[in-house]
Scaffold this motif. Structure first.
Motif, PDB file in Angstrom:
ATOM      1  N   MET A  82       0.795  -1.302  -0.055  1.00  0.00           N
ATOM      2  CA  MET A  82       0.093   0.016   0.079  1.00  0.00           C
ATOM      3  C   MET A  82       0.808   1.197  -0.032  1.00  0.00           C
ATOM      4  O   MET A  82       1.889   1.237   0.803  1.00  0.00           O
ATOM      5  CB  MET A  82      -0.855  -0.088   1.231  1.00  0.00           C
ATOM      6  CG  MET A  82      -1.827   1.271   1.529  1.00  0.00           C
ATOM      7  SD  MET A  82      -3.287   1.035   0.519  1.00  0.00           S
ATOM      8  CE  MET A  82      -3.989   2.675   0.413  1.00  0.00           C
ATOM      9  N   ARG A  83       0.555   2.079  -0.790  1.00  0.00           N
ATOM     10  CA  ARG A  83       1.344   3.361  -1.045  1.00  0.00           C
ATOM     11  C   ARG A  83       0.380   4.668  -1.028  1.00  0.00           C
ATOM     12  O   ARG A  83      -0.712   4.336  -1.891  1.00  0.00           O
ATOM     13  CB  ARG A  83       2.386   3.384  -2.028  1.00  0.00           C
ATOM     14  CG  ARG A  83       3.105   4.610  -2.211  1.00  0.00           C
ATOM     15  CD  ARG A  83       3.948   4.618  -3.576  1.00  0.00           C
ATOM     16  NE  ARG A  83       5.098   3.729  -3.649  1.00  0.00           N
ATOM     17  CZ  ARG A  83       6.319   3.677  -3.088  1.00  0.00           C
ATOM     18  NH1 ARG A  83       6.560   5.048  -2.677  1.00  0.00           N
ATOM     19  NH2 ARG A  83       7.190   2.836  -3.187  1.00  0.00           N
ATOM     20  N   ILE A  84       0.791   5.557  -0.267  1.00  0.00           N
ATOM     21  CA  ILE A  84      -0.223   6.852  -0.038  1.00  0.00           C
ATOM     22  C   ILE A  84       0.638   7.853  -0.703  1.00  0.00           C
ATOM     23  O   ILE A  84       1.903   8.172  -0.143  1.00  0.00           O
ATOM     24  CB  ILE A  84      -0.717   7.196   1.257  1.00  0.00           C
ATOM     25  CG1 ILE A  84      -1.658   5.812   1.742  1.00  0.00           C
ATOM     26  CG2 ILE A  84      -1.431   8.459   1.279  1.00  0.00           C
ATOM     27  CD1 ILE A  84      -2.257   5.993   3.156  1.00  0.00           C
ATOM     28  N   ASP A  93      -1.641   3.925  -4.366  1.00  0.00           N
ATOM     29  CA  ASP A  93      -2.969   3.393  -4.516  1.00  0.00           C
ATOM     30  C   ASP A  93      -4.002   4.515  -4.229  1.00  0.00           C
ATOM     31  O   ASP A  93      -5.005   4.269  -4.501  1.00  0.00           O
ATOM     32  CB  ASP A  93      -3.080   2.284  -3.247  1.00  0.00           C
ATOM     33  CG  ASP A  93      -2.040   1.109  -3.580  1.00  0.00           C
ATOM     34  OD1 ASP A  93      -2.396   0.249  -4.259  1.00  0.00           O
ATOM     35  OD2 ASP A  93      -0.881   1.139  -2.874  1.00  0.00           O
ATOM     36  N   THR A  94      -3.424   5.585  -3.570  1.00  0.00           N
ATOM     37  CA  THR A  94      -4.469   6.871  -3.322  1.00  0.00           C
ATOM     38  C   THR A  94      -3.628   7.895  -3.290  1.00  0.00           C
ATOM     39  O   THR A  94      -2.412   7.859  -2.818  1.00  0.00           O
ATOM     40  CB  THR A  94      -5.201   6.470  -2.098  1.00  0.00           C
ATOM     41  OG1 THR A  94      -6.028   7.588  -1.941  1.00  0.00           O
ATOM     42  CG2 THR A  94      -4.372   5.960  -0.936  1.00  0.00           C
ATOM     43  N   GLU A 133       3.778   2.620   2.600  1.00  0.00           N
ATOM     44  CA  GLU A 133       4.664   3.686   2.280  1.00  0.00           C
ATOM     45  C   GLU A 133       4.303   4.918   1.734  1.00  0.00           C
ATOM     46  O   GLU A 133       3.102   5.092   1.231  1.00  0.00           O
ATOM     47  CB  GLU A 133       5.566   2.969   1.086  1.00  0.00           C
ATOM     48  CG  GLU A 133       6.155   1.518   1.532  1.00  0.00           C
ATOM     49  CD  GLU A 133       6.937   0.899   0.421  1.00  0.00           C
ATOM     50  OE1 GLU A 133       8.432   0.832   0.564  1.00  0.00           O
ATOM     51  OE2 GLU A 133       6.222   0.454  -0.537  1.00  0.00           O
ATOM     52  N   PHE A 134       4.880   5.768   1.644  1.00  0.00           N
ATOM     53  CA  PHE A 134       4.369   7.158   1.408  1.00  0.00           C
ATOM     54  C   PHE A 134       5.594   7.860   0.327  1.00  0.00           C
ATOM     55  O   PHE A 134       6.456   7.489   0.273  1.00  0.00           O
ATOM     56  CB  PHE A 134       4.565   8.120   2.608  1.00  0.00           C
ATOM     57  CG  PHE A 134       3.420   7.707   3.651  1.00  0.00           C
ATOM     58  CD1 PHE A 134       2.396   8.463   3.697  1.00  0.00           C
ATOM     59  CD2 PHE A 134       3.406   6.641   4.581  1.00  0.00           C
ATOM     60  CE1 PHE A 134       1.206   8.048   4.504  1.00  0.00           C
ATOM     61  CE2 PHE A 134       2.532   6.247   5.423  1.00  0.00           C
ATOM     62  CZ  PHE A 134       1.361   7.097   5.250  1.00  0.00           C
ATOM     63  N   SER A 135       4.659   8.992  -0.619  1.00  0.00           N
ATOM     64  CA  SER A 135       5.499   9.699  -1.446  1.00  0.00           C
ATOM     65  C   SER A 135       4.895  10.894  -1.106  1.00  0.00           C
ATOM     66  O   SER A 135       3.616  11.010  -0.757  1.00  0.00           O
ATOM     67  CB  SER A 135       5.680   8.986  -2.741  1.00  0.00           C
ATOM     68  OG  SER A 135       4.429   8.836  -3.468  1.00  0.00           O
ATOM     69  N   PHE A 136       5.489  12.151  -1.472  1.00  0.00           N
ATOM     70  CA  PHE A 136       5.089  13.413  -1.291  1.00  0.00           C
ATOM     71  C   PHE A 136       5.414  14.324  -2.473  1.00  0.00           C
ATOM     72  O   PHE A 136       6.355  14.053  -3.147  1.00  0.00           O
ATOM     73  CB  PHE A 136       5.907  13.934  -0.025  1.00  0.00           C
ATOM     74  CG  PHE A 136       5.806  13.030   1.050  1.00  0.00           C
ATOM     75  CD1 PHE A 136       4.600  13.253   2.150  1.00  0.00           C
ATOM     76  CD2 PHE A 136       6.841  12.314   1.419  1.00  0.00           C
ATOM     77  CE1 PHE A 136       4.842  12.347   3.096  1.00  0.00           C
ATOM     78  CE2 PHE A 136       6.840  11.469   2.403  1.00  0.00           C
ATOM     79  CZ  PHE A 136       5.985  11.548   3.434  1.00  0.00           C
TER      80      PHE A 136
END
Lengths: 369, 369
Positions: A1-3, A70-71, A25-28
């Motif tokens: 899952m990545r946001i 994913d979102t 996991e995150f990205s910005f």
């Protein structure tokens, strides 16, 4: 899952810190070439918007650079909505584009509230202050529709001279509101899950200085059950109407045991920071749970809770502040370069009752307020 | 403030996630060339020990590579103590070298406990199992003094044949203990601050499978006030004697309302993971607060709390597990590559009472235990 989150500030930081334990996991997206990204250093990849996307292009390259999330979500409403519109064909956007659109423009927000029968202060859109003065009477407040937060781009109009001055500015896209002589300011933070379930946090009382939040106390004192019910039902109308997923905040004036809605925020909110110490599940975690389709966590409050914002350059160092903590207070530091008026961190306090809370907050409040 | 930690596993991960909000920076020593460092990815710089330090060298280069930390701590007791000894001239080592030394060798630990009048099971150091059998009687358990955790390097000796087999292994540096027919296993996790203040968490009941912790419940049921007082006073003796700074865990057998100490851990501990959902301040935050000289946070328990470990390859995926969460449960995923027998994550549960807790844990317990 990545946001992926639009924005690299403290709200993104705290959402990531709440989500990483779930294996998310995150990205910005850094959508401002000026802003530093120290708040989110290490917490995920940072994608400079202008390197990957221009208005009018399709957003495949941006989506890929973000790690095919994913979102996509936001930490602010003041952003180029075309970023979200461009990403929408590739991934879920939560809250949805329409929800962000409604909250990023004061007049659209007013229309939404009016349509749902939710009270806000009487206002006029893009009429001269002189004309507004006839209809609303002084004092009034003029607000840019899309550039205002933390009290910026607002003009208090108390006298005919103020009115004349404002009209001479030739502003575009603003509203003029009747000045509400409110008794106090409160807010409610709620979350709606991917499955439509809604949870509410306790109503919070907020103190501002020069338009910037300085202090929150929850639960707000002397809030009637009727007022709480009203606040929750307004929120439920809004969240359902917007098919909203995530956390939303509603700032309100209280007048004669009625709520007058001042502002909506389609995101986690400074007035909900106390939930980090004072609730089983904080607002950041519930936003992440909503985005990830995880059942929302309990919003049960754990006692009397307070928050002090740490703003600007006239506060002690992070080390001094740490040393001043007691067993029921916690520091949240954003890792920012200090600048005047900048939100650098906050301190949360938990106590058994309001009186003990007030005593616990006093020494630090003296220093930082 | 910068904290360096020896080890790159899940305990380091959770200490960093608890410390980052305080504006504390982390670095990690990877002292095992085989281990991956995915648990701490992004949470601080990772320094491969062998690139900077060899036994006998001074540790200036290592200290510099770690970013000149204000303090060095550990996430495990099984490490080359010379790492800590070499760093000690450069920075505070917490817990101190002697404390780690005492806990990393079963016979030294036994001696420490005996010296403080704290009961542990009768044992013999490096005598043949045959000789031990005469003195302790079967069954017994032989344990490597320094290579055992999660049930590894332990031999249960039930029959004379087991005894003969063990002696044929020609082991070095081991103890043989009388087998304790305990009623249950409990643990206590406590923290001592830089200023000497001590806080205790509630006593936890633990269930192991093949020597690996599977499940914890807090507060442990039917623990008398006298037993709690005893556990806390043992801890206070140990922490004070060792001039300890940080979190320590003590695993105990319960027999006839008495405690028999099985093992000490000079670090945050798996049986304290429930504090993340079930206490105002979790063990990871209190370890960090101790290291940073911040007043220890409240250890008040919030209800009935449970933890399930997620171990090995025979468990659902992280996404499936997320979807199975309820409003009072949270997932902590370590970001590790799954391997048989490997701890990959845990789930914490909070409930109003033990009965509700048991019901809430049941569906997931069925799947993962």
């Amino acid at each position: 899952m990545r946001i992926a989150i639009v924005g690299c500030g403290q709200l993104s930081r705290m959402m990531a810190l709440a989500g990483i334990p779930f294996g998310i996991e995150f990205s910005f997206i850094n959508d401002s070439d000026n802003d530093d990204t120290r708040c989110v250093d290490g917490l995920g990849s940072v994608v400079k918007l202008s390197d990957y996307w221009q208005v009018g292009q399709d957003a495949q390259a941006l989506f890929d650079a973000l790690g095919k999330p994913d979102t996509v979500s936001v930490e602010k409403e003041q952003l180029d909505i075309q970023i979200l519109q461009a990403l929408a064909p590739y991934t879920r956007v939560n809250p949805c584009v329409d929800a962000v659109l409604a909250c990023q423009h004061r007049n659209k927000e007013k229309s939404l509230l009016a349509r749902l029968g939710i009270p806000s202060s009487p206002s006029l859109y893009c009429v001269s202050a002189k004309e507004a003065m006839d209809k609303l009477k002084l004092p009034m407040v003029a607000k840019s529709c899309s550039d205002g937060y933390d009290g910026k781009n607002q003009w208090v109009l108390k006298t005919p001279a103020d009115v004349e001055h404002f009209d001479s500015l030739n502003m575009q896209d603003y509203i003029i509101e009747a000045w509400i002589k409110f008794e106090r300011e409160v807010s409610i933070v709620s979350a709606r899950g991917l499955n439509g379930a809604i949870v509410h946090y306790d109503i919070t009382e907020n103190e501002h200085q020069n338009g910037i939040l300085k202090k929150s106390i929850a639960p707000a004192a002397n809030v009637s059950a009727a007022l709480t019910k009203k606040a929750q039902s307004y929120m439920e109308s809004l969240l359902t109407e917007l098919d909203y997923v995530g956390v939303m905040a509603m700032e309100c004036f209280v007048l004669n045991d009625e709520l007058i809605i001042n502002e909506l925020a389609p995101r986690v909110h400074n007035s909900g920071h106390w939930t980090q110490i004072g609730s089983v599940t904080c607002q950041f975690e519930n936003h992440v749970r909503a985005l990830a389709g995880i059942e929302l966590g309990s919003t049960q409050i754990l006692g009397s809770v307070g928050m002090l914002n740490l703003i600007g350059t006239d506060i002690p160092s992070v080390n001094e502040m740490s040393q001043a903590l007691c067993g029921n207070s916690k520091l949240y530091w954003y890792n920012k370069v200090p600048r005047p008026g900048r939100k650098l961190g906050h301190i949360n306090f938990l106590a058994a009752d309001a009186e003990t809370l007030s005593q616990a907050m006093q020494p630090l409040a003296k220093v930082v307020l």
